[in-house]
Design an enzyme around this catalytic site. Structure first.
Site, PDB file in Angstrom:
ATOM      1  N   CYS A 166       5.181  -3.194 -11.454  1.00  0.00           N
ATOM      2  CA  CYS A 166       5.728  -2.222 -12.397  1.00  0.00           C
ATOM      3  C   CYS A 166       5.996  -2.833 -13.758  1.00  0.00           C
ATOM      4  CB  CYS A 166       7.017  -1.622 -11.837  1.00  0.00           C
ATOM      5  SG  CYS A 166       8.299  -2.849 -11.544  1.00  0.00           S
ATOM      6  N   GLU A 180       0.817  -1.209   0.000  1.00  0.00           N
ATOM      7  CA  GLU A 180       0.000   0.000   0.000  1.00  0.00           C
ATOM      8  C   GLU A 180       0.853   1.261   0.000  1.00  0.00           C
ATOM      9  OE1 GLU A 180      -3.774   0.004   2.270  1.00  0.00           O
ATOM     10  OE2 GLU A 180      -3.086  -1.932   3.042  1.00  0.00           O
TER      11      GLU A 180
END
EC number: 1.8.4.10
Length: 267
Positions: A256, A243
């Site tokens: 990513c 988070e």
């Protein structure tokens, strides 16, 4: 609890002295080897990786808790090859930590950088913070995925510090050994080892503290998952570590692209 007992100094020295530095790339039955390693310690998984690939195995180091992976690999092979991604947007503390690790182990770290021919047009057209508006995919693609793809094009096997507990949404099924679904080609399979996959954060930090390894000072300020400076923040009590990354996006998209297979497998 996963066994990760420290290798005695005499055994470490013996392993380092007798490690064959030549590439081995021995053929093997992938499913059988993956199955046999599923319940093994991280050190045993790395040992198998070196046995099959020798110095063709590269260790990925992100500048965070995966210093544990570097430590284990270095104790098995003092000639270990390590690379790290410099996106140009890392925290100053991360740059200092990478230097610390380089000096602590006396190893070279191959630092990968974005292609300026791709990066400059993005910054010129959209500025430095387009990811807050457009999502992180485009920026990560240029700053992370493209340099990694260039690197892995010449690599037969790599090892990462991925752990299943890092992200319940995308990493809960991380295998100890797999064909890299994101960077393999039909002509050239890329083998990917995840030796720390079964370790918990508690075990990782137990290892770091027990052996007094260097670590990123950002961890002392509440950062757990550490990436680029604009995309990383400390987490609050009872928040999951992921988070603290790309907090403006949906949890299921928090990769990513370096480990895009985690998303592909769930598609």
């Amino acid at each position: 609890m996963l066994p990760f007992a420290t290798i005695p100094a005499t055994e470490r020295n013996s392993a380092a002295q007798h490690q064959d530095p030549s590439p081995m790339s021995q053929p093997f039955d992938l499913p059988a080897l993956a199955s046999s390693l599923a319940d093994k310690s991280p050190q045993d998984i790395l040992k198998a990786a070196f046995e099959h690939f020798g110095d063709e195995l590269w260790i990925s180091f992100s500048g965070a808790e995966d210093v544990v992976l570097v430590d284990m690999a270095w104790k098995l092979n003092r000639n270990v090859k390590v690379f790290s991604l410099d996106t140009g947007r890392l925290h100053p503390e991360t740059y200092r930590f990478i230097d610390q690790v380089r000096e602590h182990y006396g190893i070279a770290i191959d630092v990968l950088s974005p292609d300026p021919r791709l990066l400059e047009p993005l910054v010129k057209e959209k500025g430095l913070f387009s990811f807050y508006r457009d999502g992180h995919g485009e920026c990560c693609g240029i700053r992370k995925i493209e340099p990694l793809k260039r690197k892995l094009a010449g690599v037969r096997a790599w090892a990462t510090g991925q752990r299943r507990d890092q992200s319940p949404g995308t990493r809960s099924q991380v295998a100890v050994l797999e064909i890299d679904g994101a960077f393999s080609t039909p002509e050239k399979p890329l083998y990917k080892f995840n030796p720390l996959s079964s370790m918990t954060s508690e075990e990782v930090w137990g290892y770091i503290r027990m052996l007094e390894l260097p670590y990123n000072s950002l961890h002392e300020r509440g950062y757990i998952s550490i990436g680029c400076e604009p995309c990383t923040r400390p987490v609050l009590p009872n928040q999951h570590e992921r988070e603290g990354r790309w907090w403006w996006e949906e949890a299921t998209h928090k990769e990513c692209g370096l480990h895009a297979g985690n998303l592909i497998s769930k598609a």
